[in-house]
Design an enzyme around this catalytic site. Structure first.
Site, short mmCIF file in Angstrom:
data_model
loop_
_atom_site.label_atom_id
_atom_site.label_comp_id
_atom_site.label_asym_id
_atom_site.label_seq_id
_atom_site.Cartn_x
_atom_site.Cartn_y
_atom_site.Cartn_z
N TYR A 186 58.02 -61.68 -41.50
CA TYR A 186 57.39 -61.97 -40.21
C TYR A 186 58.45 -62.39 -39.18
O TYR A 186 59.32 -63.21 -39.46
CB TYR A 186 56.31 -63.05 -40.35
CG TYR A 186 55.08 -62.55 -41.10
CD1 TYR A 186 54.86 -61.20 -41.32
CD2 TYR A 186 54.14 -63.45 -41.60
CE1 TYR A 186 53.74 -60.74 -42.01
CE2 TYR A 186 53.01 -63.00 -42.30
CZ TYR A 186 52.83 -61.64 -42.49
OH TYR A 186 51.73 -61.19 -43.18
N VAL A 236 39.82 -55.74 -30.34
CA VAL A 236 38.42 -55.68 -29.91
C VAL A 236 38.28 -56.25 -28.50
O VAL A 236 37.41 -55.82 -27.73
CB VAL A 236 37.53 -56.50 -30.88
CG1 VAL A 236 36.06 -56.32 -30.57
CG2 VAL A 236 37.83 -56.16 -32.33
N PHE A 237 39.14 -57.20 -28.17
CA PHE A 237 39.01 -57.86 -26.86
C PHE A 237 39.63 -57.04 -25.74
O PHE A 237 39.25 -57.15 -24.59
CB PHE A 237 39.67 -59.24 -26.88
CG PHE A 237 39.09 -60.15 -27.90
CD1 PHE A 237 37.86 -60.76 -27.69
CD2 PHE A 237 39.76 -60.40 -29.09
CE1 PHE A 237 37.31 -61.60 -28.65
CE2 PHE A 237 39.22 -61.24 -30.05
CZ PHE A 237 37.99 -61.83 -29.83
N SER A 268 44.10 -59.90 -40.29
CA SER A 268 43.62 -59.36 -39.00
C SER A 268 42.10 -59.41 -38.92
O SER A 268 41.44 -58.39 -38.67
CB SER A 268 44.13 -57.94 -38.75
OG SER A 268 45.53 -57.93 -38.63
N PRO A 269 41.48 -60.59 -39.08
CA PRO A 269 40.02 -60.68 -39.10
C PRO A 269 39.38 -60.34 -37.76
O PRO A 269 38.18 -60.07 -37.70
CB PRO A 269 39.76 -62.14 -39.49
CG PRO A 269 40.99 -62.87 -39.04
CD PRO A 269 42.13 -61.90 -39.25
N LEU A 270 40.18 -60.35 -36.68
CA LEU A 270 39.67 -59.93 -35.37
C LEU A 270 40.30 -58.59 -34.97
O LEU A 270 40.41 -58.27 -33.78
CB LEU A 270 39.97 -60.99 -34.30
CG LEU A 270 39.41 -62.39 -34.56
CD1 LEU A 270 39.79 -63.33 -33.41
CD2 LEU A 270 37.90 -62.37 -34.74
N GLY A 288 43.30 -57.75 -35.06
CA GLY A 288 44.56 -57.94 -34.33
C GLY A 288 44.34 -58.22 -32.85
O GLY A 288 45.27 -58.14 -32.05
N GLY A 289 43.10 -58.53 -32.47
CA GLY A 289 42.80 -58.84 -31.06
C GLY A 289 42.42 -57.61 -30.26
O GLY A 289 42.07 -57.70 -29.07
N1 LIG Z 1 49.13 -59.00 -45.97
C1 LIG Z 1 49.37 -58.17 -44.97
O1 LIG Z 1 49.78 -57.02 -45.15
C2 LIG Z 1 49.12 -58.65 -43.57
C3 LIG Z 1 49.16 -57.73 -42.50
C4 LIG Z 1 48.91 -58.22 -41.21
C5 LIG Z 1 48.66 -59.58 -41.01
N2 LIG Z 1 48.66 -60.44 -42.08
C6 LIG Z 1 48.37 -61.88 -41.90
O2 LIG Z 1 47.18 -61.99 -41.16
C7 LIG Z 1 47.42 -62.88 -40.07
C8 LIG Z 1 46.50 -62.57 -38.95
O3 LIG Z 1 46.73 -61.25 -38.45
P1 LIG Z 1 46.46 -60.95 -36.92
O4 LIG Z 1 47.35 -61.80 -36.09
O5 LIG Z 1 46.52 -59.49 -36.72
O6 LIG Z 1 44.95 -61.50 -36.82
P2 LIG Z 1 43.81 -61.52 -35.74
O7 LIG Z 1 43.27 -62.91 -35.74
O8 LIG Z 1 42.88 -60.39 -36.03
O9 LIG Z 1 44.50 -61.19 -34.35
C9 LIG Z 1 45.24 -62.17 -33.65
C10 LIG Z 1 45.37 -61.71 -32.23
O10 LIG Z 1 44.07 -61.75 -31.61
C11 LIG Z 1 44.15 -62.51 -30.42
N3 LIG Z 1 42.90 -63.24 -30.22
C12 LIG Z 1 42.33 -64.10 -31.09
N4 LIG Z 1 41.18 -64.61 -30.58
C13 LIG Z 1 41.04 -64.04 -29.37
C14 LIG Z 1 40.05 -64.15 -28.35
N5 LIG Z 1 38.99 -64.96 -28.50
N6 LIG Z 1 40.21 -63.41 -27.22
C15 LIG Z 1 41.29 -62.61 -27.07
N7 LIG Z 1 42.27 -62.47 -28.00
C16 LIG Z 1 42.14 -63.18 -29.15
C17 LIG Z 1 45.30 -63.46 -30.61
O11 LIG Z 1 45.86 -63.86 -29.38
P3 LIG Z 1 46.08 -65.43 -29.06
O12 LIG Z 1 47.19 -65.93 -29.94
O13 LIG Z 1 46.42 -65.40 -27.61
O14 LIG Z 1 44.78 -66.14 -29.33
C18 LIG Z 1 46.27 -62.61 -31.42
O15 LIG Z 1 47.07 -61.78 -30.58
C19 LIG Z 1 48.91 -62.71 -39.77
O16 LIG Z 1 49.43 -63.81 -39.06
C20 LIG Z 1 49.46 -62.63 -41.16
O17 LIG Z 1 49.58 -63.94 -41.69
C21 LIG Z 1 48.86 -59.99 -43.34
#
Ligand SMILES: NC(=O)c1ccc[n+]([C@@H]2O[C@H](COP(=O)([O-])OP(=O)(O)OC[C@H]3O[C@@H](n4cnc5c(N)ncnc54)[C@H](OP(=O)(O)O)[C@@H]3O)[C@@H](O)[C@H]2O)c1
Length: 298
Positions: A53, A216-217, A209-211, A213-214
């Site tokens: 990361y 949707v917004f 990436s439960p959202l 990766g953002g």
């Molecule tokens: N095992 C694997 O292969 C793998 C792969 C990918 C990720 N991961 C793990 O999963 C974690 C989460 O992944 P992700 O970051 O893609 O998750 P995510 O929670 O789906 O997406 C995060 C993004 O969504 C934005 N967001 C969240 N709430 C929002 C809202 N209410 N309105 C607008 N934007 C919003 C965030 O921006 P803000 O920060 O501005 O809120 C951020 O840019 C990673 O940190 C990592 O630890 C694991």
């Protein structure tokens, strides 16, 4: 807060903080320390890392900002990290590859311990299946890490059910979780046997990436707009926000799911926590599925 018991030693908070974006978000120093303390105050105790990361930077940023500043926080948190991705250039390599050799795993864990500022990892995951890896060697490395106490529990990430079974067959220690992409926009793992397999094994999943990766917004294509409209309607009906609905949609699945939120905004972390108290109806769950896929179930 609810917790998922992975073993006698480790329980994860159902909301996990993903640390993949801390470098890009410019989170470090006092700001990151305060964010971590606020998460702990919410009962969000679990932090998800990987050596890759931030291009090998995020673990050290976390260690410098948090555990080397306040070592007393270590016993209040669960640290997850991963092993086995080699980014281009690390070893003079031209392409990214996955390596789950014993040498690579042991080296990476020793480096993660130093960078994070800890002497043990609560949960180590094999980040991606290494197609040409020798599973006996991978298992030997994981078992030896558990035996030494450097790692308390082991699991996998992005593994298909057959790959989980195969690696487990070589291991003495149990694989306690599989970290997979799961969201309203990441539907594949609901339909390819991954969730069925987790239920069969009584194995909790971690949703990355439960959202979505953002996306949707912010995306404005037709598929995303249709999905956003339906999620918005359901959010209005529950007098809550769209992110709460997207987490509640995940929690509704019978698999025990820990949501790894990627936000660095404490109010948005609260959405993942608040969603634990929101119960979607069957109709609402299937409306979101249909809006995501663009068609109803037959
Ligand atoms: N095992 C694997 O292969 C793998 C792969 C990918 C990720 N991961 C793990 O999963 C974690 C989460 O992944 P992700 O970051 O893609 O998750 P995510 O929670 O789906 O997406 C995060 C993004 O969504 C934005 N967001 C969240 N709430 C929002 C809202 N209410 N309105 C607008 N934007 C919003 C965030 O921006 P803000 O920060 O501005 O809120 C951020 O840019 C990673 O940190 C990592 O630890 C694991």
């Amino acid at each position: 807060m609810e917790y998922i018991k992975l073993s006698e030693q480790v329980d994860l908070s159902k909301v996990v903080i993903g640390c993949m974006r801390i470098k890009d978000a410019g989170m470090e120093g006092e700001q990151l320390l305060q964010f971590v303390q606020e998460c702990l105050d919410l009962g969000v105790t679990s932090f998800d890392h990987a050596p890759v990361y931030g291009g090998y930077a995020c673990e050290k940023i976390f260690g410098d900002s948090v555990l080397r500043k306040d070592p007393s926080l270590r016993e209040k948190m669960k640290l997850i990290t991963k092993t086995g991705i080699v980014l281009p250039g690390l070893k003079g390599n031209k392409v990214i590859y996955y390596e789950s050799s014993k040498e690579q795993i042991l080296k990476e864990v020793d480096e993660s311990l130093i960078k994070l500022g800890t002497d043990y990892i609560d949960l180590l995951l094999v980040h991606r299946p290494d197609i040409i890896g020798n599973p006996a060697e991978t298992a030997d490395a994981l078992d030896s890490l558990v035996k030494s106490g450097k790692v308390l529990n082991v699991g996998v990430s992005n593994f298909m059910p057959s790959q989980v079974s195969m690696l487990q067959s070589y291991l003495s220690t149990p694989l306690v979780t599989n970290q997979m992409e799961l969201s309203v926009q990441g539907l594949d793992n609901f339909f390819n046997g991954v969730t069925d397999d987790a239920l069969t094994r009584r194995m909790p999943l971690m949703a990355w990436s439960p959202l979505g990766g953002g996306n949707v917004f912010k995306n404005d294509d037709g598929d995303t707009t249709r999905l956003r409209d339906v999620i918005g309607e359901i959010a209005n009906a529950h007098q809550t926000s769209m992110d709460v609905v997207m987490y509640a949609w995940l929690y509704k699945h019978p698999v025990e799911v820990a949501a790894i939120t990627g936000t660095m905004n404490i109010n948005r972390v609260k959405s993942a926590v608040d969603a634990l108290d929101v119960s979607l109806s069957y109709d609402e769950w299937y409306q979101i599925l249909a809006a995501s896929r663009g068609y109803d179930v037959p």
